[in-house]
Design a protein around this motif. Sequence first.
Motif, PDB file in Angstrom:
ATOM      1  N   LEU A   1       2.795  -6.701   1.879  1.00 19.11           N
ATOM      2  CA  LEU A   1       1.978  -7.368   0.871  1.00 19.11           C
ATOM      3  C   LEU A   1       2.296  -6.813  -0.516  1.00 19.11           C
ATOM      4  CD1 LEU A   1      -0.217  -9.481   1.173  1.00 19.11           C
ATOM      5  CD2 LEU A   1      -1.901  -7.652   1.238  1.00 19.11           C
ATOM      6  N   ALA A   2       2.442  -5.484  -0.582  1.00 14.93           N
ATOM      7  CA  ALA A   2       2.749  -4.838  -1.860  1.00 14.93           C
ATOM      8  C   ALA A   2       4.095  -5.300  -2.372  1.00 14.93           C
ATOM      9  CB  ALA A   2       2.721  -3.322  -1.695  1.00 14.93           C
ATOM     10  N   GLU A   3       5.035  -5.447  -1.432  1.00  9.99           N
ATOM     11  CA  GLU A   3       6.391  -5.841  -1.855  1.00  9.99           C
ATOM     12  C   GLU A   3       6.426  -7.261  -2.394  1.00  9.99           C
ATOM     13  OE1 GLU A   3       8.723  -5.052   1.587  1.00  9.99           O
ATOM     14  OE2 GLU A   3       8.810  -2.889   1.188  1.00  9.99           O
ATOM     15  N   GLU A   4       5.425  -8.046  -2.028  1.00 11.10           N
ATOM     16  CA  GLU A   4       5.380  -9.407  -2.571  1.00 11.10           C
ATOM     17  C   GLU A   4       4.682  -9.475  -3.920  1.00 11.10           C
ATOM     18  OE1 GLU A   4       3.755 -11.797   0.508  1.00 11.10           O
ATOM     19  OE2 GLU A   4       5.423 -11.261   1.823  1.00 11.10           O
ATOM     20  N   GLY A   5       4.239  -8.325  -4.406  1.00 12.14           N
ATOM     21  CA  GLY A   5       3.692  -8.293  -5.747  1.00 12.14           C
ATOM     22  C   GLY A   5       2.191  -8.401  -5.837  1.00 12.14           C
ATOM     23  N   MET A   6       1.487  -8.239  -4.707  1.00 18.28           N
ATOM     24  CA  MET A   6       0.023  -8.324  -4.730  1.00 18.28           C
ATOM     25  C   MET A   6      -0.561  -7.130  -5.484  1.00 18.28           C
ATOM     26  SD  MET A   6      -2.796  -9.803  -3.831  1.00 18.28           S
ATOM     27  CE  MET A   6      -2.502 -10.997  -2.543  1.00 18.28           C
ATOM     28  N   THR A   7      -1.567  -7.393  -6.302  1.00 20.88           N
ATOM     29  CA  THR A   7      -2.308  -6.315  -6.952  1.00 20.88           C
ATOM     30  C   THR A   7      -3.250  -5.712  -5.919  1.00 20.88           C
ATOM     31  OG1 THR A   7      -2.286  -7.688  -8.921  1.00 20.88           O
ATOM     32  CG2 THR A   7      -3.740  -5.773  -8.943  1.00 20.88           C
ATOM     33  N   MET A   8      -3.154  -4.408  -5.689  1.00 20.98           N
ATOM     34  CA  MET A   8      -3.922  -3.799  -4.597  1.00 20.98           C
ATOM     35  C   MET A   8      -4.643  -2.538  -5.052  1.00 20.98           C
ATOM     36  SD  MET A   8      -0.929  -4.163  -1.730  1.00 20.98           S
ATOM     37  CE  MET A   8      -1.683  -3.255  -0.438  1.00 20.98           C
ATOM     38  N   LEU A   9      -5.882  -2.391  -4.587  1.00 21.74           N
ATOM     39  CA  LEU A   9      -6.587  -1.127  -4.731  1.00 21.74           C
ATOM     40  C   LEU A   9      -6.946  -0.652  -3.333  1.00 21.74           C
ATOM     41  CD1 LEU A   9      -7.342  -2.450  -7.657  1.00 21.74           C
ATOM     42  CD2 LEU A   9      -9.108  -0.699  -7.614  1.00 21.74           C
ATOM     43  N   CYS A  10      -6.450   0.523  -2.936  1.00 21.11           N
ATOM     44  CA  CYS A  10      -6.695   1.001  -1.582  1.00 21.11           C
ATOM     45  C   CYS A  10      -7.422   2.327  -1.618  1.00 21.11           C
ATOM     46  CB  CYS A  10      -5.393   1.237  -0.824  1.00 21.11           C
ATOM     47  SG  CYS A  10      -4.300  -0.146  -0.848  1.00 21.11           S
ATOM     48  N   VAL A  11      -8.572   2.357  -0.945  1.00 23.28           N
ATOM     49  CA  VAL A  11      -9.187   3.645  -0.666  1.00 23.28           C
ATOM     50  C   VAL A  11      -8.622   4.067   0.678  1.00 23.28           C
ATOM     51  CG1 VAL A  11     -11.323   4.822  -0.085  1.00 23.28           C
ATOM     52  CG2 VAL A  11     -11.289   3.125  -1.909  1.00 23.28           C
ATOM     53  N   THR A  12      -7.868   5.151   0.722  1.00 29.62           N
ATOM     54  CA  THR A  12      -7.263   5.534   2.007  1.00 29.62           C
ATOM     55  C   THR A  12      -6.948   7.021   2.026  1.00 29.62           C
ATOM     56  OG1 THR A  12      -5.462   5.082   3.544  1.00 29.62           O
ATOM     57  CG2 THR A  12      -4.920   4.970   1.215  1.00 29.62           C
ATOM     58  N   HIS A  13      -6.806   7.565   3.214  1.00 27.31           N
ATOM     59  CA  HIS A  13      -6.374   8.953   3.373  1.00 27.31           C
ATOM     60  C   HIS A  13      -4.922   9.026   3.825  1.00 27.31           C
ATOM     61  CE1 HIS A  13     -10.392  10.256   2.648  1.00 27.31           C
ATOM     62  NE2 HIS A  13     -10.856   9.516   3.622  1.00 27.31           N
ATOM     63  N   GLU A  14      -4.244   7.843   3.861  1.00 24.35           N
ATOM     64  CA  GLU A  14      -2.844   7.820   4.292  1.00 24.35           C
ATOM     65  C   GLU A  14      -1.958   8.211   3.121  1.00 24.35           C
ATOM     66  OE1 GLU A  14      -1.847   7.384   7.337  1.00 24.35           O
ATOM     67  OE2 GLU A  14      -3.895   7.026   8.037  1.00 24.35           O
ATOM     68  N   MET A  15      -1.643   9.512   3.044  1.00 20.36           N
ATOM     69  CA  MET A  15      -0.910   9.981   1.868  1.00 20.36           C
ATOM     70  C   MET A  15       0.548   9.541   1.901  1.00 20.36           C
ATOM     71  SD  MET A  15      -2.993  11.182  -0.136  1.00 20.36           S
ATOM     72  CE  MET A  15      -4.591  10.591   0.283  1.00 20.36           C
ATOM     73  N   GLY A  16       1.085   9.319   3.119  1.00 18.19           N
ATOM     74  CA  GLY A  16       2.448   8.789   3.230  1.00 18.19           C
ATOM     75  C   GLY A  16       2.528   7.420   2.590  1.00 18.19           C
ATOM     76  N   PHE A  17       1.528   6.597   2.862  1.00 17.25           N
ATOM     77  CA  PHE A  17       1.445   5.266   2.274  1.00 17.25           C
ATOM     78  C   PHE A  17       1.358   5.365   0.754  1.00 17.25           C
ATOM     79  CE2 PHE A  17      -1.373   1.865   0.698  1.00 17.25           C
ATOM     80  CZ  PHE A  17      -0.641   0.753   1.069  1.00 17.25           C
TER      81      PHE A  17
END
Lengths: 468, 259
Positions: free
Chosen positions: B199-215
């Motif tokens: 989704l990010a690669e398609e240019g979507m504006t994203m806000l993620c609350v996450t603990h996935e630091m690799g991501f």
Amino acid sequence: MIDRPVEYPAVDHEVAYLRTEEAPTLQPPGSEIGFRGWLWRNIFASMADYTSAPAAVMSLFMTAITLFTGYAIVWMAWTLLDFTVFSATFTAAEGLKRDACLPNPGACWPFIEAKWYQFMYGFYPPEDVWRVNVCFAVLAAGIGWLIFGPSHRGKVAAFMLFGYPVLAYVLLNGMPVEDNGDLGHIFSGVWFPAIVAAVLFAGWWLADAGRLGDVGSAFAPVLLMGVIVVAIFAVLPLVTMAIDLALGTEVVETNKWGGLTVTLVVAIAGIVVSLPMGMLLALGRRSSAPIIKWSSIIFIEVVRGIPLISVLFFASAMLPYFLEPGVDFNKLLRAMIGVMLFASAYMAEVIRGGLQAMPKGQYEGGMSLGLSYWQQMRLIIMPQALTTVIPGIVNTFIGLFKDTTLVLIISIFDLLGILMATLKDPEWATPTTAYTGYLTIALIYWIFCFGMSRYSVHMERKLDRSHH
Amino acid sequence: MQMTDTTPPNMTISDEKAIEISQMNKWYGSFHVLRDINLTVYRGERIVICGPSGSGKSTMIRCINALEEHQDGTIVVDGTRLTSDLKNIDKIRSEVGMCFQHFNLFPHLTILENCTLAPIWVRKVPKKEAVETAMHYLEKVKIPDQANKYPGQLSGGQQQRVAIARSLCMKPRVMLFDEPTSALDPEMIKEVLDTMIELAEEGMTMLCVTHEMGFARQVANRVIFMDRGQIVEQNEPEAFFNNPQSDRTKLFLSQILGH
């Protein structure tokens, strides 16, 4: 990250293990499956342990209990069978009446046969009774379709909820259209519903096109139902006029209605009204608007706090004192309104239980997609909340069905009332007439209530989405 | 992990403001949960928000689509200012997609019905078109064959991918993710993250609350650290992880990365 060293005790046996072949899947032992397994688990498990003295005493005690309950069941079944079949009177010769039953100690079935018409229809004129039968037949067909029907269940359900009550009213009561053959009466009865239907239709058309906002679009189907109902009202006088001219039907006053007919009329009216009213009251009670919230709470708590019987009694005995002399308010209608209000208050609390059980995430899921409050309620919350509380809803319906017997206090002859009236007939006075009558009535009530119970189980299974 | 090498052509950030939060404050009763929040998100940004539990990160992104009410300051989403006007709120909610920790799928509806519900009722899309769109996005999250099942029959990872597809069916301009992988078994986290990366690669504006630091390292162009209701530090992922400035950030990173 642990800041102190931990000494684990050493293990002195072999811990390494590696499975080299797949363990086979086996059948369960014989004591678990088949008839033998059933017998063991259900009959002998508690009474077949003689390995120690205390266990043996317990097993003997259990054997005694099993034998005693077995005896009690057989005895009760035999007594009932004896009363209803072996010692019963089945036929009475013409004109014999009570004398046919007196020699036998069992049930007096000819009494039921003689009074069956009254049990079903009360004092409804026999020449018009086909109207009641058509009502019953449509009801049975509708319910049958809802359970077994292959398709269009939603439309049938909508008809049973909205169209059927109108049809039932017109058929049971008759429409006063035959006033001296004056056709003006008929058309004066048509134009008002026709205009209301047209207004509702316009409302539906706008709402469906999304011009009345979210509330409008959520309730568009309801408006469409309204159009259909009112349109039926507009057209039915013409239909009944046709029936009237063809068959000569007349208005049957509600004081002639009785028996199962009245029981079903009151119960179904209560059921049909209490479900939507209950939903609105339940939502109202959870509303954040204080006026809506408090009026819902007051309605529910006041109605729940008063016994139904006192309201019915008040309506019957006290109301005439408050009304102008000569003003008569249909007694059956009064009773029906009382039952509807009561059922709505109880239903509201049952449904509120279902709403309470909905996780907050379901509201948030709906909100995050931009659904309006009414869309969330109609599409997401209510379908799930109602499914959750099916047992409670059906419980209320069953309670309501049996509470309708209270209308006999204001001398409306429902099924139980009509039985008590027929029991006073001296021509059928025998020692067993009352038992026969009560047994029959109990069986009729039981059939309806058990039917509702089974229907609820069926719906629960059908709507179960857990798949575990 | 050099951003310049891995950035696909779509992942460009424009000057257009997607979300603008300024001087926002929020209280629960007398408890001041969000303090002086200022955040501008440009179109195409991929922001990861982290911080200890109770730091207000979920509350902050839930304010953006008015699942939580803010008492002070302004939030502007896509040019629409968030006020108590229900029309504005519904408009913003239909433009902003959201995925939750517990998916919040509708269990009484099939996967397909979950995806077509909002387009049909909110966007007034004809049913046939809504079904086509839904199938398109279900294929994208790689579960078109589950379309007629109910959510209860799917695994957690599949359910979260359906939730993403359900949001995408509304063609949102911004996606909010509130701990999308926290309720998942370890084997299922990857399939959800892969979907989010796509989704990010398609240019979507994203806000993620996450603990996935690799991501965060791989996808985010900005990492925000929140603590005690405030934005404490924000930076590009490389600098954020390799050279945190505040003591609170250092402590937090040492706790989540230090096994």
